[in-house]
Write an enzyme that holds these catalytic residues in place. Structure first.
Site, short mmCIF file in Angstrom:
data_model
loop_
_atom_site.label_atom_id
_atom_site.label_comp_id
_atom_site.label_asym_id
_atom_site.label_seq_id
_atom_site.Cartn_x
_atom_site.Cartn_y
_atom_site.Cartn_z
N GLY A 62 -10.95 -6.53 0.02
CA GLY A 62 -11.10 -5.76 -1.02
C GLY A 62 -12.34 -5.11 -1.26
O GLY A 62 -12.83 -4.54 -2.44
N SER A 63 -13.19 -4.85 -0.18
CA SER A 63 -14.47 -3.96 -0.29
C SER A 63 -14.24 -2.36 -0.71
O SER A 63 -14.65 -2.04 -1.42
CB SER A 63 -15.47 -3.92 0.76
OG SER A 63 -14.67 -3.66 2.04
N ASN A 64 -13.03 -1.97 -0.08
CA ASN A 64 -12.64 -0.72 -0.39
C ASN A 64 -12.33 -0.57 -1.87
O ASN A 64 -12.46 0.22 -2.45
CB ASN A 64 -11.72 -0.23 0.66
CG ASN A 64 -12.25 0.45 1.68
OD1 ASN A 64 -12.82 1.30 1.68
ND2 ASN A 64 -12.18 -0.55 2.90
N LEU A 122 -1.37 -4.96 4.45
CA LEU A 122 -0.92 -5.18 5.65
C LEU A 122 0.68 -5.09 5.82
O LEU A 122 1.28 -5.36 6.82
CB LEU A 122 -1.48 -6.62 6.22
CG LEU A 122 -2.83 -6.77 6.33
CD1 LEU A 122 -3.17 -8.06 6.91
CD2 LEU A 122 -3.41 -5.56 7.03
N ILE A 137 5.24 -0.53 3.62
CA ILE A 137 5.93 0.03 2.22
C ILE A 137 7.41 0.36 2.53
O ILE A 137 7.53 1.10 3.61
CB ILE A 137 5.02 1.21 1.82
CG1 ILE A 137 3.52 0.93 1.68
CG2 ILE A 137 5.78 1.99 0.49
CD1 ILE A 137 3.20 0.01 0.44
N ASN A 190 -3.17 6.04 2.83
CA ASN A 190 -3.77 4.79 3.37
C ASN A 190 -4.97 5.01 4.12
O ASN A 190 -5.41 6.42 4.51
CB ASN A 190 -2.71 4.28 4.61
CG ASN A 190 -3.24 3.10 5.38
OD1 ASN A 190 -3.51 2.04 4.63
ND2 ASN A 190 -3.14 2.96 6.46
N HIS A 241 -7.07 3.92 7.64
CA HIS A 241 -6.95 3.24 8.72
C HIS A 241 -8.39 3.31 9.39
O HIS A 241 -8.96 4.24 9.55
CB HIS A 241 -5.96 4.07 9.82
CG HIS A 241 -5.67 3.04 11.03
ND1 HIS A 241 -4.83 1.91 11.00
CD2 HIS A 241 -6.45 3.26 12.23
CE1 HIS A 241 -4.86 1.47 12.22
NE2 HIS A 241 -5.70 2.01 12.88
N GLU A 248 -16.17 4.16 5.56
CA GLU A 248 -15.35 3.85 4.55
C GLU A 248 -16.03 4.04 3.08
O GLU A 248 -15.57 4.90 2.43
CB GLU A 248 -14.52 2.59 4.65
CG GLU A 248 -13.58 2.50 6.09
CD GLU A 248 -13.01 1.00 6.15
OE1 GLU A 248 -12.09 1.08 6.89
OE2 GLU A 248 -13.62 0.09 5.63
#
Ligand code: GRF
Length: 191
Positions: free
Chosen positions: A15-17, A88, A91, A105, A107, A177
């Site tokens: 969950g860093s992003n 992961l 959807i 998303n 990547h 990111e």
């Protein structure tokens, strides 16, 4: 009437992003993350969301495809944008159909290379290393029914040296990111 945009984040891992996006939105005030959607009850992203006082929902693969579960929650949350940040699971069509052109998303490589089923997390960086690629990076793209194949919104690159370990590659990608993702989200929210 408020013009604040409503975001939800789907995440499966650390969950860093997600944390960076939540902090960015609350600092700038032009949007808010209204809920974190997570399919892994032990994921680090849940602790981060709790610390940041963002509501969460935890579900499994079956719930994700069940219109009365995840889709029903989405309809209550009414997001302007759905952000997949290390999510992961695929959807399902029922959600894609309800939110056309509203799901993005990130990547951790330069798509179309190093994408597709099984290409997530350290597998991606390992493949970059194994192939001897001299560049890697990040790709932010629209989400459609095929893994990692939606239209590309943004890419940023970094070099990979022979001396770089898989962990070094991961760190370089994470730096990209952290630097770019919120700006790309802002750009998408303005369009
Ligand atoms: C990131 O590298 C992202 O690009 C990928 O999964 C990773 C998630 O990291 N899709 P985190 O959970 O945000 O720390």
């Amino acid at each position: 009437m408020s013009t604040q945009k409503r975001l939800v984040i789907f995440a499966s891992g650390n969950g860093s992003n997600a944390e960076t996006i939540i902090r960015h939105m609350s600092a700038k005030g032009h949007g808010a993350v209204v809920r974190v959607y997570c399919n892994a009850s032990q994921a680090g992203v849940l602790a981060r969301a709790e610390r940041l006082q963002i509501p969460t929902i935890v579900f499994d693969r079956k719930d994700l495809g069940d219109p009365e579960c995840v889709l029903a929650q989405l309809q209550k949350d009414a997001p302007d944008l759905i952000v997949l940040a290390g999510f992961l699971l695929k959807i399902p069509e029922v959600i894609l159909a309800a939110y056309p052109h509203h799901i993005i998303n990130i990547h951790p490589a330069l798509l179309p290379e190093f994408g597709g089923k099984g290409m997530y997390g350290m597998h991606v960086h390992q493949a970059v290393k194994d192939q001897g690629a001299t560049q890697t990076g990040i790709t932010v793209h629209w989400v459609n029914a095929a893994y990692d194949e939606g239209a590309i919104i943004f890419q940023a690159q970094t070099t990979v040296g022979l001396e770089d370990s898989v962990a070094d590659i991961a760190r370089k990608v994470q730096t990209l990111e952290q630097k770019h993702f919120t700006q790309v989200i802002d750009r998408v929210l303005r369009t």
